[in-house]
Motif scaffolding. Structure first.
Motif, mmCIF file in Angstrom:
data_model
loop_
_atom_site.group_PDB
_atom_site.id
_atom_site.type_symbol
_atom_site.label_atom_id
_atom_site.label_comp_id
_atom_site.label_asym_id
_atom_site.label_seq_id
_atom_site.Cartn_x
_atom_site.Cartn_y
_atom_site.Cartn_z
ATOM 1 N N MET A 1 0.519 -1.667 0.100
ATOM 2 C CA MET A 1 0.104 -0.048 0.087
ATOM 3 C C MET A 1 0.940 1.373 -0.042
ATOM 4 N N THR A 2 0.643 1.917 -0.766
ATOM 5 C CA THR A 2 0.976 3.802 -0.861
ATOM 6 C C THR A 2 0.229 4.166 0.867
ATOM 7 N N HIS A 3 2.783 5.111 0.898
ATOM 8 C CA HIS A 3 2.235 5.209 2.393
ATOM 9 C C HIS A 3 1.374 6.325 2.236
ATOM 10 N N PRO A 4 0.769 6.894 3.579
ATOM 11 C CA PRO A 4 -0.433 7.389 3.394
ATOM 12 C C PRO A 4 0.488 8.845 2.914
ATOM 13 N N GLU A 5 1.808 9.589 3.271
ATOM 14 C CA GLU A 5 1.885 10.811 2.944
ATOM 15 C C GLU A 5 1.885 11.689 0.974
ATOM 16 N N LEU A 6 2.018 9.952 0.440
ATOM 17 C CA LEU A 6 2.727 9.710 -0.449
ATOM 18 C C LEU A 6 1.006 9.581 -1.184
ATOM 19 N N ILE A 7 -0.146 9.312 -0.892
ATOM 20 C CA ILE A 7 -1.001 9.393 -0.784
ATOM 21 C C ILE A 7 -1.579 10.372 -2.666
ATOM 22 N N PHE A 8 -1.664 11.332 -1.861
ATOM 23 C CA PHE A 8 -1.844 13.095 -2.627
ATOM 24 C C PHE A 8 -0.834 12.821 -3.767
ATOM 25 N N SER A 9 -1.129 12.752 -4.824
ATOM 26 C CA SER A 9 -1.077 12.955 -6.559
ATOM 27 C C SER A 9 -0.005 14.221 -6.417
ATOM 28 N N ASP A 10 1.090 13.677 -6.407
ATOM 29 C CA ASP A 10 2.329 14.632 -6.748
ATOM 30 C C ASP A 10 2.339 15.787 -7.719
ATOM 31 N N ASN A 11 1.726 15.858 -8.787
ATOM 32 C CA ASN A 11 1.311 16.410 -9.639
ATOM 33 C C ASN A 11 0.360 17.004 -9.714
ATOM 34 N N LEU A 12 -0.535 16.790 -9.111
ATOM 35 C CA LEU A 12 -1.826 17.422 -7.957
ATOM 36 C C LEU A 12 -1.357 18.230 -7.334
ATOM 37 N N ILE A 13 -0.648 18.247 -6.145
ATOM 38 C CA ILE A 13 -0.190 19.053 -5.475
ATOM 39 C C ILE A 13 0.765 20.453 -6.131
ATOM 40 N N ASN A 14 1.567 19.614 -7.477
ATOM 41 C CA ASN A 14 2.119 20.637 -7.891
ATOM 42 C C ASN A 14 0.983 21.627 -9.145
ATOM 43 N N GLU A 15 0.229 21.117 -9.087
ATOM 44 C CA GLU A 15 -1.151 22.296 -10.081
ATOM 45 C C GLU A 15 -1.878 23.512 -8.680
ATOM 46 N N PHE A 16 -1.825 22.693 -7.396
ATOM 47 C CA PHE A 16 -2.380 23.573 -6.983
ATOM 48 C C PHE A 16 -1.262 24.491 -6.162
ATOM 49 N N LYS A 17 0.154 24.561 -6.665
ATOM 50 C CA LYS A 17 1.150 25.248 -6.472
ATOM 51 C C LYS A 17 1.009 26.712 -7.135
ATOM 52 N N THR A 18 0.737 25.722 -8.666
ATOM 53 C CA THR A 18 0.594 26.762 -9.434
ATOM 54 C C THR A 18 -0.064 27.377 -10.103
ATOM 55 N N CYS A 19 -1.194 27.292 -9.549
ATOM 56 C CA CYS A 19 -2.493 28.279 -9.757
ATOM 57 C C CYS A 19 -2.352 29.395 -8.365
ATOM 58 N N THR A 20 -1.039 28.908 -7.209
ATOM 59 C CA THR A 20 -1.091 30.191 -6.366
ATOM 60 C C THR A 20 -0.150 30.750 -7.511
ATOM 61 N N GLN A 21 0.774 30.137 -7.537
ATOM 62 C CA GLN A 21 2.050 31.250 -7.783
ATOM 63 C C GLN A 21 1.449 31.919 -9.633
ATOM 64 N N LEU A 22 0.614 31.723 -10.546
ATOM 65 C CA LEU A 22 -0.289 32.410 -11.188
ATOM 66 C C LEU A 22 -1.086 33.942 -11.205
ATOM 67 N N GLN A 23 -1.038 33.253 -9.700
ATOM 68 C CA GLN A 23 -2.531 33.743 -9.039
ATOM 69 C C GLN A 23 -4.129 33.638 -9.977
ATOM 70 N N PHE A 24 -3.815 32.712 -10.151
ATOM 71 C CA PHE A 24 -5.259 32.014 -10.751
ATOM 72 C C PHE A 24 -6.021 32.667 -10.515
ATOM 73 N N ASN A 25 -7.848 33.215 -11.400
ATOM 74 C CA ASN A 25 -9.090 32.963 -11.510
ATOM 75 C C ASN A 25 -9.506 31.972 -12.220
ATOM 76 N N GLY A 26 -10.649 31.228 -12.047
ATOM 77 C CA GLY A 26 -11.062 30.585 -12.189
ATOM 78 C C GLY A 26 -11.670 29.370 -11.473
ATOM 79 N N GLU A 27 -11.430 28.229 -12.772
ATOM 80 C CA GLU A 27 -11.620 26.703 -11.462
ATOM 81 C C GLU A 27 -10.483 25.983 -11.844
ATOM 82 N N LEU A 28 -10.659 25.247 -10.684
ATOM 83 C CA LEU A 28 -9.841 23.588 -11.008
ATOM 84 C C LEU A 28 -10.634 22.785 -11.117
ATOM 85 N N ASN A 29 -11.202 21.806 -12.084
ATOM 86 C CA ASN A 29 -11.928 20.852 -12.182
ATOM 87 C C ASN A 29 -11.018 19.844 -11.564
#
Length: 400
Positions: free
Chosen positions: A1-29
């Protein structure tokens, strides 16, 4: 089983970070391979609301019960439009706030808890299937009332998920409902009082999250206490449907009368001087208008976006952020494209006036603040008191 700290996709975490860095306005679906969907709404790179998941209505009911006990959800008079529009759950919170039924602190708490809860469900789904996501520039919430750091919310979710997983609960969703399957066996194991509570509450109608609220416990504590009975087959966790809000017809006459009732314009003052704010407040409120003061330049933009004033007095020289900078940022937001912004300054220099116009200010007012000049500005740029300002609170009544 995947370690619980790594369950959340690194790619998805990076997507949240990117939205913050870009000062994104809109929806993340976001979608899972199991068919679940979530939407995270962004404004200026921060999450302002989130929807989707398995039980949006149950979730909204829970958070109202936890944070706004003065509101009886089952006594709301709602029309179909109230629960069928985009972000219906957030729009109802807006209406509660505008009709002074809840405070902004309650909205902040509901928003933060909703976001963390949905991130947790996202991690749970990611443990059993794939996740896909995309960004949309569509902006639904132009003037949100709460701003949440995605980084902080993700960290909270990761901590919750780690504890949940280490407690042996990684295969259980808190959106499942416990139901008593072997009452006789349970009766032999617990006291009559405990057994009575089990029979009353463990009936397959309430999810683990619902029960946690009813019993004033954390969902982790509750589920961990039920785990021995679940593993023995005495209790089974089952899927349950959502519980939509009751929709009724609202008296059209009362709606019309509410819509016609005029609401005084809201005037904002962004100035680090308490004296200037007090002088403006006295002048404005004595003339029947509403007033909000903002003395911290850092909080100016979030507060203005939340309150959406009809006219803004903006000091030119302030620590951290100048009036020029704040005015420039406001003009980039569609909701403030035509809002009158009056620059306040202690000098009457031509350079200041030219620069103020360049960044999009509407007019210029030199200090010291005097009543006749302030009122002249207000009469020039605001509608007359006889014109009603739409506050968007139609279609909602709460029975007392």
């Amino acid at each position: 089983m995947t370690h619980p700290e790594l369950i959340f996709s690194d790619n998805l975490i990076n997507e949240f970070k990117t939205c913050t860095q870009l000062q994104f306005n809109g929806e993340l679906n976001i979608k899972s391979s199991k068919g679940s969907q979530w939407t995270f709404y962004y404004r200026l790179g921060r999450i302002v609301w989130a929807t989707g998941g398995t039980h949006p209505f149950r979730r909204w009911r829970r958070h109202i019960a936890q944070n706004c006990p003065q509101i009886d959800v089952d006594k709301l008079h709602l029309c179909l439009q109230d629960v069928s529009i985009d972000c219906w759950d957030y729009r109802l919170l807006e209406k509660f706030y505008k009709t002074q039924k809840i405070q902004r602190e309650q909205i902040n708490s509901i928003t933060e808890n909703t976001i963390v809860e949905l991130l947790f469900d996202l991690a749970l789904q990611g443990n059993f299937g794939s996740i896909s996501y995309n960004r949309s520039q569509k902006v639904i919430l132009e003037t949100p009332m709460s701003f949440t750091s995605a980084e902080t919310s993700v960290k909270q979710m990761q901590e919750s998920w780690k504890i949940w997983s280490e407690a042996g609960l990684a295969s259980f969703s808190p959106d499942l409902a416990p139901i008593l399957r072997r009452p006789t066996q349970l009766q032999e194991m617990v006291s009559p009082f405990v057994y009575k509570n089990f029979v009353t509450l463990i009936n397959g109608k309430f999810t683990l999250r619902d029960l946690a609220v009813k019993m004033n416990q954390s969902v982790l504590t509750l589920t961990r206490s039920l785990l021995p009975y679940i593993l023995k087959g005495i209790i089974e966790l089952v899927e349950v449907p959502d519980i939509p809000l009751v929709v009724t017809e609202v008296n059209n006459k009362s709606i019309t009368e509410q819509a016609k009732k005029p609401i005084a314009p809201l005037i904002a003052c962004v100035d680090d001087s308490p004296q200037v704010c007090k002088m403006l407040e006295d002048i404005i409120t004595s003339n029947g208008l509403r007033f909000v003061k903002i003395q911290d330049a850092v909080q100016a933009l979030p507060t203005l976006i939340q309150d959406k004033p009809d006219l803004i007095f903006l000091d030119l020289i302030m620590p951290v952020a100048s009036g020029y900078e704040i005015c420039t940022q406001l003009r980039r937001i569609p909701a403030f494209a035509k809002t009158p912004i009056i620059i306040l300054t202690g000098s009457d220099g031509l350079l200041d006036r030219v620069r103020a116009k360049v960044v999009g200010s509407t007019d210029f007012l030199t200090k010291p603040v005097v009543a006749d000049k302030v009122m002249a500005i207000l009469r020039k740029y605001l509608p007359t008191p006889s014109i009603s300002i739409n506050n968007g609170t139609s279609n909602l009544e709460v029975c007392n």
